[in-house]
Design a protein around this motif. Structure first.
Motif, PDB file in Angstrom:
ATOM      1  N   SER A   6       0.835  -1.205   0.000  1.00 62.06           N
ATOM      2  CA  SER A   6       0.000   0.000   0.000  1.00 62.06           C
ATOM      3  C   SER A   6       0.868   1.253   0.000  1.00 62.06           C
ATOM      4  N   LEU A   7       1.984   1.208   0.707  1.00 58.20           N
ATOM      5  CA  LEU A   7       2.886   2.351   0.739  1.00 58.20           C
ATOM      6  C   LEU A   7       3.560   2.545  -0.611  1.00 58.20           C
ATOM      7  N   GLN A   8       3.888   1.422  -1.270  1.00 52.65           N
ATOM      8  CA  GLN A   8       4.563   1.512  -2.557  1.00 52.65           C
ATOM      9  C   GLN A   8       3.674   2.073  -3.666  1.00 52.65           C
ATOM     10  N   LYS A   9       2.372   1.868  -3.493  1.00 56.72           N
ATOM     11  CA  LYS A   9       1.450   2.371  -4.500  1.00 56.72           C
ATOM     12  C   LYS A   9       1.508   3.896  -4.535  1.00 56.72           C
ATOM     13  N   ASN A  10       1.621   4.443  -5.734  1.00 64.51           N
ATOM     14  CA  ASN A  10       1.675   5.892  -5.930  1.00 64.51           C
ATOM     15  C   ASN A  10       2.817   6.541  -5.158  1.00 64.51           C
ATOM     16  N   ASN A  11       3.930   5.840  -5.062  1.00 61.50           N
ATOM     17  CA  ASN A  11       5.083   6.391  -4.367  1.00 61.50           C
ATOM     18  C   ASN A  11       6.286   6.329  -5.293  1.00 61.50           C
ATOM     19  N   ILE A  68       4.275  28.813  -8.121  1.00 57.23           N
ATOM     20  CA  ILE A  68       2.990  29.508  -8.224  1.00 57.23           C
ATOM     21  C   ILE A  68       2.350  29.215  -9.581  1.00 57.23           C
ATOM     22  N   GLY A  69       1.102  28.738  -9.516  1.00 54.68           N
ATOM     23  CA  GLY A  69       0.361  28.404 -10.730  1.00 54.68           C
ATOM     24  C   GLY A  69       0.472  26.948 -11.143  1.00 54.68           C
ATOM     25  N   LYS A  70       1.407  26.195 -10.528  1.00 53.08           N
ATOM     26  CA  LYS A  70       1.569  24.787 -10.872  1.00 53.08           C
ATOM     27  C   LYS A  70       0.412  23.972 -10.267  1.00 53.08           C
ATOM     28  N   TYR A  71       0.086  22.866 -10.949  1.00 55.75           N
ATOM     29  CA  TYR A  71      -0.990  21.998 -10.477  1.00 55.75           C
ATOM     30  C   TYR A  71      -0.398  20.748  -9.820  1.00 55.75           C
ATOM     31  N   LEU A  72      -1.023  20.340  -8.731  1.00 52.94           N
ATOM     32  CA  LEU A  72      -0.639  19.118  -8.036  1.00 52.94           C
ATOM     33  C   LEU A  72      -1.861  18.217  -7.909  1.00 52.94           C
ATOM     34  N   ILE A  73      -1.603  16.915  -7.896  1.00 60.39           N
ATOM     35  CA  ILE A  73      -2.672  15.927  -7.733  1.00 60.39           C
ATOM     36  C   ILE A  73      -2.608  15.397  -6.308  1.00 60.39           C
ATOM     37  N   LYS A  74      -3.706  15.559  -5.590  1.00 59.04           N
ATOM     38  CA  LYS A  74      -3.786  15.039  -4.221  1.00 59.04           C
ATOM     39  C   LYS A  74      -4.438  13.664  -4.248  1.00 59.04           C
ATOM     40  N   ASN A  75      -3.750  12.681  -3.646  1.00 55.18           N
ATOM     41  CA  ASN A  75      -4.272  11.311  -3.526  1.00 55.18           C
ATOM     42  C   ASN A  75      -4.685  10.749  -4.886  1.00 55.18           C
ATOM     43  N   ALA A  76      -3.722  10.760  -5.816  1.00 55.69           N
ATOM     44  CA  ALA A  76      -4.001  10.264  -7.182  1.00 55.69           C
ATOM     45  C   ALA A  76      -4.513   8.833  -7.133  1.00 55.69           C
ATOM     46  N   GLY A  77      -5.611   8.580  -7.845  1.00 60.82           N
ATOM     47  CA  GLY A  77      -6.190   7.245  -7.943  1.00 60.82           C
ATOM     48  C   GLY A  77      -7.128   6.882  -6.831  1.00 60.82           C
ATOM     49  N   ALA A  78      -7.225   7.719  -5.779  1.00 63.25           N
ATOM     50  CA  ALA A  78      -8.113   7.431  -4.648  1.00 63.25           C
ATOM     51  C   ALA A  78      -9.475   8.080  -4.865  1.00 63.25           C
ATOM     52  N   ASN A  79     -10.419   7.717  -4.019  1.00 58.81           N
ATOM     53  CA  ASN A  79     -11.773   8.268  -4.149  1.00 58.81           C
ATOM     54  C   ASN A  79     -11.808   9.776  -3.960  1.00 58.81           C
ATOM     55  N   ASP A  80     -10.886  10.301  -3.156  1.00 54.71           N
ATOM     56  CA  ASP A  80     -10.879  11.735  -2.887  1.00 54.71           C
ATOM     57  C   ASP A  80      -9.809  12.471  -3.694  1.00 54.71           C
ATOM     58  N   GLU A  81      -9.442  11.922  -4.860  1.00 55.55           N
ATOM     59  CA  GLU A  81      -8.447  12.573  -5.712  1.00 55.55           C
ATOM     60  C   GLU A  81      -8.919  13.983  -6.074  1.00 55.55           C
ATOM     61  N   GLN A  82      -7.984  14.949  -6.015  1.00 54.11           N
ATOM     62  CA  GLN A  82      -8.272  16.326  -6.385  1.00 54.11           C
ATOM     63  C   GLN A  82      -7.105  16.921  -7.158  1.00 54.11           C
ATOM     64  N   LYS A  83      -7.432  17.812  -8.081  1.00 51.18           N
ATOM     65  CA  LYS A  83      -6.418  18.582  -8.797  1.00 51.18           C
ATOM     66  C   LYS A  83      -6.400  19.984  -8.190  1.00 51.18           C
ATOM     67  N   LEU A  84      -5.264  20.354  -7.636  1.00 62.15           N
ATOM     68  CA  LEU A  84      -5.159  21.605  -6.899  1.00 62.15           C
ATOM     69  C   LEU A  84      -4.062  22.480  -7.482  1.00 62.15           C
ATOM     70  N   GLN A  85      -4.278  23.787  -7.427  1.00 60.02           N
ATOM     71  CA  GLN A  85      -3.307  24.738  -7.966  1.00 60.02           C
ATOM     72  C   GLN A  85      -2.590  25.458  -6.827  1.00 60.02           C
ATOM     73  N   VAL A  86      -1.278  25.524  -6.938  1.00 58.73           N
ATOM     74  CA  VAL A  86      -0.487  26.232  -5.922  1.00 58.73           C
ATOM     75  C   VAL A  86      -0.681  27.732  -6.113  1.00 58.73           C
ATOM     76  N   ILE A  87      -1.215  28.391  -5.078  1.00 62.39           N
ATOM     77  CA  ILE A  87      -1.431  29.842  -5.168  1.00 62.39           C
ATOM     78  C   ILE A  87      -0.482  30.620  -4.250  1.00 62.39           C
ATOM     79  N   GLY A  88       0.185  29.923  -3.332  1.00 55.10           N
ATOM     80  CA  GLY A  88       1.073  30.623  -2.411  1.00 55.10           C
ATOM     81  C   GLY A  88       2.094  29.713  -1.778  1.00 55.10           C
ATOM     82  N   VAL A  89       3.180  30.321  -1.333  1.00 55.34           N
ATOM     83  CA  VAL A  89       4.233  29.608  -0.605  1.00 55.34           C
ATOM     84  C   VAL A  89       4.528  30.397   0.663  1.00 55.34           C
TER      85      VAL A  89
END
Length: 814
Positions: A257-262, A589-610
């Motif tokens: 499970s840890l190896q998946k998406n790692n 800034i402006g780059k997109y990241l995928i949260k929990n890729a392949g999971a039920n709660d997968e989301q595409k999020l944009q970095v707006i700040g650091v």
């Protein structure tokens, strides 16, 4: 004969009141300090020992890493317990404990009697098979089987139903009304004895884990360490055998499970283990993520043990030094007694008797001082009054042991050595060098100051590290921030509640979030860049509103904060600098990241700040990657952080309480100040600093007492020499230098010995902290100068008196 020896001892004590007083006082303080620390150490080492079969009970931890990042949790994933039941027959019982949430509760007989419970844990039905608490009512085998079942300690039952109902066994089967409207009935199925203070398990309620929401109860995520898991091994089963099978479970279920998406899927460095930790080791040998509360520290407890022995050793050295020195002044008495027929055995018995009498008096005084130390134990150890762990018979045996050990040790040297020389030697005042030369006494003085200089240097460095902890810039402003444990009570009315708070000019900002620095409330989410979902990174994550960053005083280094007026910010993301580096982002800034890729709660999020890195964990740990997302509906607990301007904090807190009651009249408010909460992370270091400050002072005082007594002895022996030197023209400064030069050399020798030892010990101690001070040579020089100054002042005080005495008095009996 014994009565005669006691009379002689009494006469000698009265004849040498000052020396005897120094001996008794120094040894008494040393005994008292040592016994108090020993009791505290015994208390710390007694944690969880009261459980039956404690030696067979283990907590399972989670340790995973990928060669670059390692995490150690005091918790394990939900499915592990069932896997153990099915695959490890050596385990007699296994159970999970889970911090669910806060509860609002009322007793069934009084709807207006409302309590806010923050120490509520959900436990499996087998919990009492593993951890056998003492039941006052109910069946431990079935108490947690049914949903909405509750087991509570006696003191909590008294709080809800009164002492009379508890004494009359009118608790079992009654109900608590849960929720802000009191609409959820919780049935009391068990009453247990109050939890002792010396257990890492501190709860006010245990509720049945069958009360979990279905999605949590059936959760089979092997990479979500969220539950405290305990197991009881069968008798005569080796821990190593159980650990091997646990390692196999980790390889079979958790690691895939840890190896998946790692990104380390094919890396041999990726690992996940479930190490066993003995129940009795948790309090002193565990400082992991998701601990139930800050634990103690075995290193500090061992340090205190060492300090206590050093203090007692200093007191014993003083005692032995002064007693043997005083004995040499009685050499003529010994010579005369031998000349008139006294046997060696009689002289030995006489000196031993005097030593035992003196030591007995010091021990009694030590027990008196010990009672005084108890009064200050609350501030010193943070444990309240130290409990009397030793019974009266034990104390009597300890006292007899001290008297016998120290008394015999101090008396044995003069008792065995002095009867050996001939009366003629003594009467000619030509004592053997072994007794008169003082080499042994000089060595003991050096040893004393090695300990003293080492303690001074150690204390200075520990104080510096604690001060560094308290004053270090954490990347946010921790002062005057009130944190309310909200648990979704104020949910739909968040903006209205913040607006109501800001009506008070003392309220600078207020925000809602699911994480606050220092509370270890963070969860982990997998983040990957677009097109690289197979190279995800596990990153700490929680949700915040648009007011969180200004409320906490956090600094943006790129981009912007969340805004409630920008709808797309629902899919925005703010990263800390460590997360940007971990994800390898250039111009994030402006780059997109995928949260929990392949999971039920997968989301595409944009970095707006650091934001600039900030310490959201203890300073024992380095800053880790962190991702912040805009707050939305959240299943679990959240927090209200309120920044208050200076001034009258009590008045501001009262206003906050008033507004809370206006919004939530049926839910008591629970809050704390952020800086106080953060201070708990270095509570052990603060406590060590306090103890070192006190007992280093005591050690120096004891050393000075001994040095003062030794100077008295030296001046007495050299009284005639000093008188002759003054007659032939020696000044007071000459006499002062004469008496000081020997101690000056001894102190310098002690400094040379103590400095490298203290340097090495402090380097090893500072390795425990990710953020630490630098060692500087001047700390050790200051410790040496302090010891030297104290020694010179102690010697000079008495030396000046001798220097200004009339030399005629010194030579009058010639």
């Amino acid at each position: 004969m014994l009565l005669n020896y006691l009379k002689i001892a009494q006469r000698n004590l009265l004849r040498n009141k000052l020396t005897a007083g120094i001996n008794i006082l120094g040894l008494g303080i040393g005994i008292a300090a040592c016994l108090v620390i020993w009791q505290y150490v015994q208390w710390e080492r007694s944690y969880d020992a009261f459980f039956p079969d404690a030696q067979r009970i283990y907590r399972l931890n989670t340790h995973w890493g990928d060669g670059k990042l390692e995490e150690r949790f005091a918790t394990t994933p939900p499915p592990l317990a069932e896997a153990i039941r099915n695959n490890i027959p050596e385990v007699e019982a296994v159970s999970r404990l889970y911090y669910w949430s806060d509860f609002t509760m009322r007793p069934d007989h009084d709807f207006d009697k409302i309590f806010r419970e923050t120490k509520v844990y959900a436990a499996d039905a087998d919990f009492f098979k593993v951890l056998k608490f003492k039941f006052l009512a109910g069946d431990p085998a079935t108490a947690l089987q049914n949903p909405t079942s509750v087991v509570m300690p006696r003191k909590v039952a008294i709080r809800y139903f009164g002492k009379k109902a508890v004494e009359n066994n009118h608790i079992l089967g009654r109900y608590l009304k849960g929720g802000k409207d009191g609409g959820t009935p919780w049935k009391i199925t068990g009453l247990i004895e109050d939890l002792p203070a010396n257990t890492h398990l501190q709860f006010d309620f245990l509720v049945s884990s069958n009360s979990y929401p279905e999605d949590l109860h059936r959760n089979q995520i092997w990479t979500w360490p969220v539950m405290h898991t305990y197991m009881l091994l069968k008798k005569d089963i080796a821990t190593a055998a159980a650990q091997r099978k646990l390692n196999q479970l980790a390889q079979t279920y958790a690691l895939p499970s840890l190896q998946k998406n790692n990104e380390a899927t094919k890396s041999a460095s990726l690992f996940l283990r479930f190490p066993l930790q003995g129940l009795r080791d948790i309090h002193l040998k565990s400082d992991l993520l998701q601990e139930m509360a800050p634990n103690g520290n075995a290193t500090y407890v061992n340090t205190l043990s060492t300090i206590s022995l050093f203090i007692l050793l200093l007191a014993c050295i003083n005692y032995i030094n002064l007693f043997t020195a005083q004995a040499t002044l009685r050499a003529k008495e010994v010579g005369v007694k031998k000349a008139v027929g006294a046997r060696g055995k009689q002289l030995v018995t006489q000196f031993l008797t005097e030593s035992l009498v003196l030591c007995s008096m010091a021990t009694l005084l030590g027990f008196v001082f010990m009672q005084g130390f108890y009064q200050g134990a609350a501030s010193l150890f943070g444990k309240g009054m130290l409990q009397q762990l030793w019974s009266a018979p034990q104390m009597l045996l300890i006292g007899l042991g001290i008297v016998a050990g120290i008394g015999l040790l101090a008396g044995i040297y003069p008792a065995l050595y002095m009867p050996r020389f001939q009366p003629l030697q003594v009467l000619k005042d030509s004592l053997p060098n072994g007794l008169q030369g003082g080499n042994i006494r000089n060595a003991l003085v050096v040893f004393q100051f090695v300990i003293s200089i080492g303690l001074i240097a150690t204390t200075l460095i520990v104080n510096q590290q604690v001060s560094y902890f308290k004053n270090r810039q954490l990347g946010f402003d921790k002062e005057n921030v009130l944190v309310i444990q909200n648990d979704r009570e104020i949910e739909e009315a968040r903006e209205a509640f913040k607006a109501a708070l800001r009506q008070n000019s003392a309220i600078v900002q207020a925000s809602f979030s699911t994480g606050v620095p220092g509370l270890q409330t963070y969860q982990t989410r997998d983040f990957s860049t677009e097109g690289n979902s197979d190279k995800g990174k596990g990153i700490n994550w929680y949700q915040i509103d648009d007011a969180y960053l200004p409320t906490m005083g956090m600094e943006l280094v790129a981009g912007r904060n969340f805004s409630k007026t920008i709808a797309s910010d629902t899919f925005g993301l703010v990263l800390n600098e460590s997360a940007v580096r971990a994800l390898g982002l250039q111009d994030p800034i402006g780059k997109y990241l995928i949260k929990n890729a392949g999971a039920n709660d997968e989301q595409k999020l944009q970095v707006i700040g650091v934001i600039k890195d900030f310490n959201f964990e203890s300073l024992h740990h380095t800053i880790k990657p962190l991702a912040l997302q805009l707050l939305s509906d959240f299943v679990f607990k959240d927090y209200v952080a309120i920044r208050i301007s200076g001034g009258d904090l009590e008045k501001s807190v009262a206003f906050v309480e008033q507004q809370w009651k206006a919004f939530e009249p049926n839910v008591p408010i629970t809050y704390n100040f952020l800086d106080q909460k953060l201070d708990q992370h270095f509570q052990a270091e603060t406590q060590l600093s306090r103890v070192l400050n006190l007992f280093t002072g005591l050690a120096l005082f004891i050393a000075c007492l001994g040095l003062y007594g030794l100077v008295l002895f030296i001046i007495e022996r050299r009284r005639k020499e000093i008188g002759i030197r003054k007659i032939i023209g020696a000044s007071a400064l000459d006499i002062l230098f004469l008496l000081n030069k020997n101690f000056l050399g001894l102190t310098l020798l002690a400094f040379v010995i103590a400095s490298p030892i203290a340097w090495y010990a402090m380097i090893r101690w500072l390795e425990n902290f990710a953020y630490r001070i630098q060692l500087h040579w001047w700390v050790f020089a200051l410790a040496g100068l302090a010891a030297l100054g104290i020694a010179l002042l102690t010697v000079s005080f008495q030396a000046l008196r001798a220097a200004f005495n009339n030399p005629v008095k010194s030579l009058r009996n010639e």
